[in-house]
Design a protein around this motif. Sequence first.
Motif, PDB file in Angstrom:
ATOM      1  N   TYR A   2       0.826  -1.198   0.000  1.00 57.92           N
ATOM      2  CA  TYR A   2       0.000   0.000   0.000  1.00 57.92           C
ATOM      3  C   TYR A   2       0.866   1.256   0.000  1.00 57.92           C
ATOM      4  O   TYR A   2       1.820   1.361   0.762  1.00 57.92           O
ATOM      5  CB  TYR A   2      -0.897  -0.030   1.231  1.00 57.92           C
ATOM      6  CG  TYR A   2      -1.770   1.178   1.417  1.00 57.92           C
ATOM      7  CD1 TYR A   2      -2.906   1.345   0.645  1.00 57.92           C
ATOM      8  CD2 TYR A   2      -1.463   2.134   2.358  1.00 57.92           C
ATOM      9  CE1 TYR A   2      -3.722   2.447   0.811  1.00 57.92           C
ATOM     10  CE2 TYR A   2      -2.271   3.244   2.538  1.00 57.92           C
ATOM     11  CZ  TYR A   2      -3.396   3.391   1.763  1.00 57.92           C
ATOM     12  OH  TYR A   2      -4.202   4.479   1.928  1.00 57.92           O
ATOM     13  N   LYS A   3       0.514   2.195  -0.859  1.00 57.19           N
ATOM     14  CA  LYS A   3       1.246   3.462  -0.921  1.00 57.19           C
ATOM     15  C   LYS A   3       0.646   4.441   0.086  1.00 57.19           C
ATOM     16  O   LYS A   3      -0.570   4.600   0.168  1.00 57.19           O
ATOM     17  CB  LYS A   3       1.161   4.047  -2.324  1.00 57.19           C
ATOM     18  CG  LYS A   3       1.850   3.191  -3.364  1.00 57.19           C
ATOM     19  CD  LYS A   3       1.681   3.783  -4.747  1.00 57.19           C
ATOM     20  CE  LYS A   3       2.259   2.846  -5.784  1.00 57.19           C
ATOM     21  NZ  LYS A   3       1.975   3.287  -7.144  1.00 57.19           N
ATOM     22  N   THR A   4       1.489   5.105   0.844  1.00 54.57           N
ATOM     23  CA  THR A   4       1.042   6.071   1.837  1.00 54.57           C
ATOM     24  C   THR A   4       0.245   7.187   1.174  1.00 54.57           C
ATOM     25  O   THR A   4       0.633   7.705   0.130  1.00 54.57           O
ATOM     26  CB  THR A   4       2.252   6.660   2.585  1.00 54.57           C
ATOM     27  OG1 THR A   4       2.988   5.586   3.166  1.00 54.57           O
ATOM     28  CG2 THR A   4       1.819   7.614   3.681  1.00 54.57           C
ATOM     29  N   GLN A   5      -0.871   7.542   1.783  1.00 54.96           N
ATOM     30  CA  GLN A   5      -1.745   8.598   1.277  1.00 54.96           C
ATOM     31  C   GLN A   5      -1.715   9.780   2.249  1.00 54.96           C
ATOM     32  O   GLN A   5      -1.739   9.595   3.459  1.00 54.96           O
ATOM     33  CB  GLN A   5      -3.188   8.087   1.149  1.00 54.96           C
ATOM     34  CG  GLN A   5      -3.333   6.851   0.296  1.00 54.96           C
ATOM     35  CD  GLN A   5      -3.055   7.126  -1.162  1.00 54.96           C
ATOM     36  OE1 GLN A   5      -3.479   8.134  -1.696  1.00 54.96           O
ATOM     37  NE2 GLN A   5      -2.345   6.233  -1.807  1.00 54.96           N
ATOM     38  N   ALA A   6      -1.696  10.997   1.718  1.00 55.14           N
ATOM     39  CA  ALA A   6      -1.668  12.196   2.557  1.00 55.14           C
ATOM     40  C   ALA A   6      -2.912  12.298   3.437  1.00 55.14           C
ATOM     41  O   ALA A   6      -2.873  12.860   4.531  1.00 55.14           O
ATOM     42  CB  ALA A   6      -1.544  13.437   1.682  1.00 55.14           C
ATOM     43  N   THR A   7      -4.021  11.747   2.982  1.00 52.13           N
ATOM     44  CA  THR A   7      -5.272  11.836   3.737  1.00 52.13           C
ATOM     45  C   THR A   7      -5.396  10.766   4.821  1.00 52.13           C
ATOM     46  O   THR A   7      -6.361  10.781   5.582  1.00 52.13           O
ATOM     47  CB  THR A   7      -6.473  11.707   2.784  1.00 52.13           C
ATOM     48  OG1 THR A   7      -6.350  10.478   2.065  1.00 52.13           O
ATOM     49  CG2 THR A   7      -6.532  12.872   1.817  1.00 52.13           C
ATOM     50  N   ASP A   8      -4.449   9.853   4.906  1.00 57.05           N
ATOM     51  CA  ASP A   8      -4.497   8.776   5.899  1.00 57.05           C
ATOM     52  C   ASP A   8      -3.937   9.281   7.228  1.00 57.05           C
ATOM     53  O   ASP A   8      -2.769   9.106   7.536  1.00 57.05           O
ATOM     54  CB  ASP A   8      -3.710   7.566   5.400  1.00 57.05           C
ATOM     55  CG  ASP A   8      -3.767   6.405   6.366  1.00 57.05           C
ATOM     56  OD1 ASP A   8      -4.524   6.479   7.349  1.00 57.05           O
ATOM     57  OD2 ASP A   8      -3.051   5.415   6.128  1.00 57.05           O
ATOM     58  N   THR A   9      -4.803   9.904   8.032  1.00 57.19           N
ATOM     59  CA  THR A   9      -4.360  10.495   9.293  1.00 57.19           C
ATOM     60  C   THR A   9      -4.240   9.488  10.433  1.00 57.19           C
ATOM     61  O   THR A   9      -3.652   9.795  11.455  1.00 57.19           O
ATOM     62  CB  THR A   9      -5.310  11.632   9.720  1.00 57.19           C
ATOM     63  OG1 THR A   9      -6.623  11.093   9.864  1.00 57.19           O
ATOM     64  CG2 THR A   9      -5.302  12.748   8.686  1.00 57.19           C
ATOM     65  N   GLN A  11      -2.957   6.357   9.934  1.00 54.88           N
ATOM     66  CA  GLN A  11      -1.925   5.400   9.524  1.00 54.88           C
ATOM     67  C   GLN A  11      -2.472   3.977   9.433  1.00 54.88           C
ATOM     68  O   GLN A  11      -2.021   3.058  10.102  1.00 54.88           O
ATOM     69  CB  GLN A  11      -0.728   5.471  10.463  1.00 54.88           C
ATOM     70  CG  GLN A  11      -0.086   6.850  10.484  1.00 54.88           C
ATOM     71  CD  GLN A  11       1.019   6.974  11.481  1.00 54.88           C
ATOM     72  OE1 GLN A  11       1.127   6.185  12.418  1.00 54.88           O
ATOM     73  NE2 GLN A  11       1.873   7.963  11.286  1.00 54.88           N
ATOM     74  N   GLN A  20      -2.037  -2.590  -2.630  1.00 56.52           N
ATOM     75  CA  GLN A  20      -2.449  -1.911  -3.852  1.00 56.52           C
ATOM     76  C   GLN A  20      -2.030  -2.794  -5.033  1.00 56.52           C
ATOM     77  O   GLN A  20      -0.857  -3.072  -5.219  1.00 56.52           O
ATOM     78  CB  GLN A  20      -1.785  -0.542  -3.950  1.00 56.52           C
ATOM     79  CG  GLN A  20      -2.235   0.235  -5.156  1.00 56.52           C
ATOM     80  CD  GLN A  20      -1.809   1.686  -5.057  1.00 56.52           C
ATOM     81  OE1 GLN A  20      -1.768   2.259  -3.978  1.00 56.52           O
ATOM     82  NE2 GLN A  20      -1.490   2.268  -6.182  1.00 56.52           N
TER      83      GLN A  20
END
Length: 102
Positions: A2-9, A11, A20
Amino acid sequence: RYKTQATDTVQAPTRIPLFQLDDWTNFATFAPRGARWVAVEMGGTPLEDFEHPRDAIYIMGSEDGGVPKSVLRACHEVVSLDSERYASYNVAVAASIVLYDR
């Protein structure tokens, strides 16, 4: 992975396994053995009559196009949701209803 997403507050990858995959073929190869693939799509077994498999992967389609026909053919089961006023639900709402019923 899974690629880290900026909206994943929160974690999420530290709490649940997320992967993914680039396409359906990769998913089919990667999917856990023995798990039943259940598509959530109009025209399937009504949710109230559906018996959820012990090990299941629920497949949700896009809101504008649904689950592709090739993916539907590969699924073991198809379950549908009845609706009083609308033809279908938003995909997040549909997933919530199915998983709550589970």
